[in-house]
Design a protein around this motif. Structure first.
Motif, PDB file in Angstrom:
ATOM      1  N   GLU A 384       1.208  -1.475   0.299  1.00  0.00           N
ATOM      2  CA  GLU A 384       0.337   0.011   0.292  1.00  0.00           C
ATOM      3  C   GLU A 384       0.744   1.167   0.086  1.00  0.00           C
ATOM      4  O   GLU A 384       1.243   1.829   0.517  1.00  0.00           O
ATOM      5  CB  GLU A 384      -1.068   0.131   1.220  1.00  0.00           C
ATOM      6  N   ARG A 385       1.950   1.603  -1.021  1.00  0.00           N
ATOM      7  CA  ARG A 385       2.195   2.427  -1.578  1.00  0.00           C
ATOM      8  C   ARG A 385       1.645   3.809  -1.196  1.00  0.00           C
ATOM      9  O   ARG A 385       0.790   3.748  -2.051  1.00  0.00           O
ATOM     10  CB  ARG A 385       3.607   2.421  -2.495  1.00  0.00           C
ATOM     11  N   VAL A 386       2.611   5.163  -0.915  1.00  0.00           N
ATOM     12  CA  VAL A 386       1.328   6.236  -0.774  1.00  0.00           C
ATOM     13  C   VAL A 386       1.667   6.668  -2.093  1.00  0.00           C
ATOM     14  O   VAL A 386       2.735   6.808  -2.464  1.00  0.00           O
ATOM     15  CB  VAL A 386       2.027   7.975   0.393  1.00  0.00           C
ATOM     16  N   GLU A 390      -2.061  12.024  -3.471  1.00  0.00           N
ATOM     17  CA  GLU A 390      -3.133  11.661  -1.834  1.00  0.00           C
ATOM     18  C   GLU A 390      -2.058  12.995  -1.186  1.00  0.00           C
ATOM     19  O   GLU A 390      -2.756  13.583   0.013  1.00  0.00           O
ATOM     20  CB  GLU A 390      -2.897  10.588  -2.275  1.00  0.00           C
ATOM     21  N   THR A 391      -0.946  13.682  -1.400  1.00  0.00           N
ATOM     22  CA  THR A 391       0.313  13.843  -0.648  1.00  0.00           C
ATOM     23  C   THR A 391      -0.109  15.435  -1.533  1.00  0.00           C
ATOM     24  O   THR A 391       1.394  15.449  -1.192  1.00  0.00           O
ATOM     25  CB  THR A 391       0.781  13.158   0.205  1.00  0.00           C
ATOM     26  N   SER A 392      -0.621  15.926  -1.894  1.00  0.00           N
ATOM     27  CA  SER A 392      -0.129  17.392  -2.227  1.00  0.00           C
ATOM     28  C   SER A 392       0.827  18.475  -1.099  1.00  0.00           C
ATOM     29  O   SER A 392       1.858  19.377  -1.377  1.00  0.00           O
ATOM     30  CB  SER A 392      -1.572  18.121  -2.235  1.00  0.00           C
ATOM     31  N   SER A 393       0.624  18.674  -0.442  1.00  0.00           N
ATOM     32  CA  SER A 393       0.777  19.211   0.620  1.00  0.00           C
ATOM     33  C   SER A 393       2.233  18.939   1.036  1.00  0.00           C
ATOM     34  O   SER A 393       2.918  19.701   2.085  1.00  0.00           O
ATOM     35  CB  SER A 393      -0.140  19.331   1.960  1.00  0.00           C
ATOM     36  N   CYS A 394       2.212  18.218   1.309  1.00  0.00           N
ATOM     37  CA  CYS A 394       3.570  17.316   2.170  1.00  0.00           C
ATOM     38  C   CYS A 394       4.282  17.139   1.107  1.00  0.00           C
ATOM     39  O   CYS A 394       4.107  16.231  -0.043  1.00  0.00           O
ATOM     40  CB  CYS A 394       3.654  16.215   2.976  1.00  0.00           C
ATOM     41  N   SER A 448       0.513   3.114   8.084  1.00  0.00           N
ATOM     42  CA  SER A 448      -0.511   2.856   6.934  1.00  0.00           C
ATOM     43  C   SER A 448      -0.442   3.604   5.972  1.00  0.00           C
ATOM     44  O   SER A 448      -0.349   4.903   5.791  1.00  0.00           O
ATOM     45  CB  SER A 448      -1.772   2.524   7.293  1.00  0.00           C
ATOM     46  N   ARG A 449      -0.478   3.611   4.708  1.00  0.00           N
ATOM     47  CA  ARG A 449      -1.281   4.606   3.464  1.00  0.00           C
ATOM     48  C   ARG A 449      -2.411   5.706   3.989  1.00  0.00           C
ATOM     49  O   ARG A 449      -2.092   6.706   4.415  1.00  0.00           O
ATOM     50  CB  ARG A 449      -1.308   3.974   2.268  1.00  0.00           C
ATOM     51  N   SER A 450      -3.206   5.224   5.059  1.00  0.00           N
ATOM     52  CA  SER A 450      -4.575   5.992   5.110  1.00  0.00           C
ATOM     53  C   SER A 450      -3.456   6.573   6.310  1.00  0.00           C
ATOM     54  O   SER A 450      -4.119   8.305   6.394  1.00  0.00           O
ATOM     55  CB  SER A 450      -5.595   5.002   5.906  1.00  0.00           C
ATOM     56  N   ALA A 451      -3.003   6.597   7.506  1.00  0.00           N
ATOM     57  CA  ALA A 451      -2.102   7.425   8.313  1.00  0.00           C
ATOM     58  C   ALA A 451      -1.787   8.190   7.732  1.00  0.00           C
ATOM     59  O   ALA A 451      -1.650   9.472   8.197  1.00  0.00           O
ATOM     60  CB  ALA A 451      -1.566   6.509   9.151  1.00  0.00           C
ATOM     61  N   TYR A 453      -2.436   9.665   4.650  1.00  0.00           N
ATOM     62  CA  TYR A 453      -3.318  10.169   4.305  1.00  0.00           C
ATOM     63  C   TYR A 453      -4.122  11.365   5.405  1.00  0.00           C
ATOM     64  O   TYR A 453      -3.958  12.772   4.907  1.00  0.00           O
ATOM     65  CB  TYR A 453      -4.484   9.747   3.690  1.00  0.00           C
ATOM     66  N   GLU A 454      -3.781  10.859   6.457  1.00  0.00           N
ATOM     67  CA  GLU A 454      -4.639  11.866   7.193  1.00  0.00           C
ATOM     68  C   GLU A 454      -3.692  12.859   8.417  1.00  0.00           C
ATOM     69  O   GLU A 454      -3.977  13.979   8.037  1.00  0.00           O
ATOM     70  CB  GLU A 454      -5.016  10.688   8.585  1.00  0.00           C
ATOM     71  N   PHE A 455      -2.552  12.397   8.456  1.00  0.00           N
ATOM     72  CA  PHE A 455      -0.599  13.217   8.412  1.00  0.00           C
ATOM     73  C   PHE A 455      -1.249  14.167   7.254  1.00  0.00           C
ATOM     74  O   PHE A 455      -0.986  15.986   7.673  1.00  0.00           O
ATOM     75  CB  PHE A 455      -0.198  12.909   8.524  1.00  0.00           C
ATOM     76  N   SER A 456      -1.347  13.805   5.481  1.00  0.00           N
ATOM     77  CA  SER A 456      -0.688  15.151   4.691  1.00  0.00           C
ATOM     78  C   SER A 456      -1.944  16.272   4.922  1.00  0.00           C
ATOM     79  O   SER A 456      -1.620  17.262   4.855  1.00  0.00           O
ATOM     80  CB  SER A 456      -0.821  14.214   3.503  1.00  0.00           C
TER      81      SER A 456
END
Length: 619
Positions: A384-386, A390-394, A448-451, A453-456
């Motif tokens: 489950e790679r990031v 989906e992580t434009s802010s980071c 995990s990948r969802s974590a 995304y939540e952080f970004s």
């Protein structure tokens, strides 16, 4: 309130807490009490304002809260804090430890070195005593055996006499102090090498311990013990993590669990901290074993070279063997330092076991639960790679696109900050194979990948929430390496004098950031032609001209008395006479006829006469 008064208030608080705990049967260190004081102040649930002066009620409340926490000996949090304080006070990094041992050796030899270098011995008895002091200095410096052993003194004296006989004390005393100290160090290494070479050949050195044999016997056992203890600690971490995951997934788990989840979380922190310290200690022990192997290999090579150089030879040039003897002494000193380092690491690792409370909290049924290791947990989410979209802010960093990816300075010691905030303080290791997020020049790993995304989406909120969680749980400050975000946990009495800058009545010190910086500029960016003899003042030029004119008529004289004889160089300076000539007359001449007179009848003829044939002057 002045700085000295604020310091007195803090000392009184620590002293009163210490006396209260002592009256209840607990003897605690000042560092632990100071750490607990600041942990209580940082906890937002206690409602202390660090920016204002403490009142008498605040001080009393602070003392009561600290005493209650310090007296709760069954709390995993207190045991974890004690473990952290113990490790900070007893563990020393490898480089600092070796430097400290070198300074201790120099301080131990300082008095002997000063006695030797400052000696003004002249009589035979004084010179003999000075030579004995040099022998004692070499025994203390080499640390091969005890200076009270008569055989050690004899062997050292014999080895020293072969390279530095007593007849050379006169030339030694004429040297500068720095040269004397350097020669003492060189002689100590050479003598140590000679004694070790003799021991290797079976010609003495019975009192010298066989360090290679001791280290070869001790190192494998220490490494295996630490690896076994680390494996047991990792298994406990996996069991607590799996149990807390199971409790968080079930709504009714809190009522069914015999141990409160909060207590299990504190036990997980205790075990994770023990695991981190064991990993650090084991890494140092492995590095120590590698260094011991290198030193032993070099030592054997030097011994072989010495045997080849000395074998069946009555005399050998000192330039051929002295460097080898010095190298042998230096390598043996390195083995001694590794022995001391290994002893320190072993004592630290054994001292950590006192602060473990994790095993006592697990029931037999919980011990039998299936264990999911950190590697299994990471392999389950490896696919489950990031996604970068989906992580434009980071900024996303991956192993194949980032240089030196394995050595990125991950925040929170590699743990997932999102799981810590969203799952009631659960510590889950981050999986770097799915990607690492870069936010404000800092790198974060996630479970995990969802974590990720939540952080970004809310990076600043999560970083602030992690700091708030650490302020409520002080053992996380060191476990997650968040010291730079909080004030120092060092006891105020142990701070350097230059850092004792407290504001009036405040408990906490502002963190100080330091960095080394250098600036290099060109010395002469532009070529300059400066005439040092130029003078713009006309009167100054006239003064110099008169001075030079007067020097031509001056003579420097010097005299020497009995008191100044042979005490300094004397010289005199005069202007030597120059070649000169003068003209007093001139030569003149005039042209006159040359006189021509002939005599006749010189051969006996009659009528001798003189005939003047000169021409007339006025002709």
């Amino acid at each position: 309130m002045s700085s000295s008064q604020a310091e007195g208030v803090i000392r009184n608080i620590i002293r009163e807490i210490s006396q209260t705990c002592l009256s209840r049967g607990q003897t605690l260190s000042e560092t632990l009490i100071a750490f607990m004081v600041k942990a209580v102040v940082l906890d937002p649930t206690n409602h202390f304002n660090v920016d204002r002066t403490l009142t008498k009620q605040d001080v009393q409340k602070l003392i009561e809260l600290c005493v209650d926490r310090l007296m709760d000996q069954t709390s995993p949090t207190l045991q974890t804090i004690k473990m952290q304080v113990y490790f900070d006070m007893n563990y020393t990094p490898r480089r600092e430890f070796l430097e400290m041992q070198q300074k201790l050796l120099q301080s131990r030899l300082q008095s002997l070195s000063r006695e030797i270098t400052d000696s003004r011995a002249k009589s035979r008895e004084d010179l003999k005593k000075l030579y004995g002091t040099i022998v004692h200095y070499i025994i203390q410096s080499s640390n091969l055996s005890s200076s009270t052993d008569i055989n050690t003194v004899r062997e050292t004296t014999a080895a020293l006499q072969s390279i530095f006989p007593p007849s050379q004390l006169g030339s030694f005393m004429s040297l500068l102090k720095s040269d004397k100290e350097q020669q003492l160090k060189e002689n100590s290494l050479i003598v140590s090498g000679i004694r070790l070479f003799n021991k290797d050949n079976g010609e003495g050195g019975e009192a010298i311990q066989s360090l290679p044999s001791i280290l070869n016997e001790k190192l494998p056992g220490v490494v295996s013990d630490l690896e076994r203890e680390l494996a047991s600690c990792e298994r406990l971490c996996w069991q607590y993590t799996g149990l807390l995951e199971l409790i968080s997934e079930r709504d009714t788990a809190h009522s069914q669990s015999p141990v409160p989840p909060r207590l299990l979380t504190q036990a997980l922190y205790n075990t994770r901290q023990h695991e981190a310290f064991l990993r650090l200690t084991l890494a140092d022990v492995i590095l120590c074993a590698q260094e011991v192997t290198r030193l032993q290999s070099d030592l054997m090579s030097r011994m072989t070279l010495l045997r080849d150089a000395i074998h069946t030879k009555t005399t050998v040039p000192t330039t051929h063997v002295f460097p080898h003897f010095s190298a042998v002494g230096r390598l043996w000193a390195g083995l001694e330092q590794e022995m001391l380092l290994l002893s320190m690491l072993t004592n630290v690792a054994s001292g950590l076991r006192v602060f473990l409370t994790a095993e006592s909290l697990l029931t037999p049924d919980q011990m039998e639960l299936p264990v999911r290791t950190d590697a299994d947990r990471c392999s389950g989410t490896a696919e489950e790679r990031v996604l970068v979209s989906e992580t434009s802010s980071c900024e996303c960093c991956f192993p194949e696109s980032t240089a030196d990816f394995q050595h990125l300075p991950l925040q929170y010691n590699g743990f997932c900050g999102v799981a810590l905030v969203d799952r009631n303080g659960l510590l889950l290791p981050g999986n770097t194979s799915i990607g690492v997020l870069k936010h404000k020049e800092k790198y974060y790993a996630f479970s995990s990948r969802s974590a990720a995304y939540e952080f970004s989406c809310r990076a600043d909120e999560y970083t602030a929430a992690v700091l708030e969680t650490a302020s409520r749980t002080p053992e996380l400050i060191q476990l997650l390496q968040l010291q730079q975000h909080f004030t120092s946990s060092t006891a105020y009495s142990q701070l350097p004098a230059g850092h004792q800058s407290l504001t009036a009545g405040k408990l906490l010190l502002k963190s100080i950031s330091k960095s080394d910086a250098g600036v290099q500029t060109e010395i002469h960016p532009l070529q300059s032609n400066i005439c040092t003899s130029y003078e713009w003042n006309e009167w100054e030029m006239r003064r110099k001209a008169i001075k030079l004119a007067n020097l031509h008529s001056k003579v420097t004289r010097s005299s020497q008395s009995d008191w100044s004889l042979m005490r300094r160089h004397n010289s005199s300076q005069t202007f030597l006479p120059k070649d000169a000539s003068c003209q007093t007359k001139r030569d003149g001449e005039s042209l006159v006829p040359k006189a021509q007179v002939y005599l006749s009848s010189l051969r006996g003829a009659a009528g001798f006469r003189k005939v003047d044939l000169s021409r007339a002057v006025d002709e």
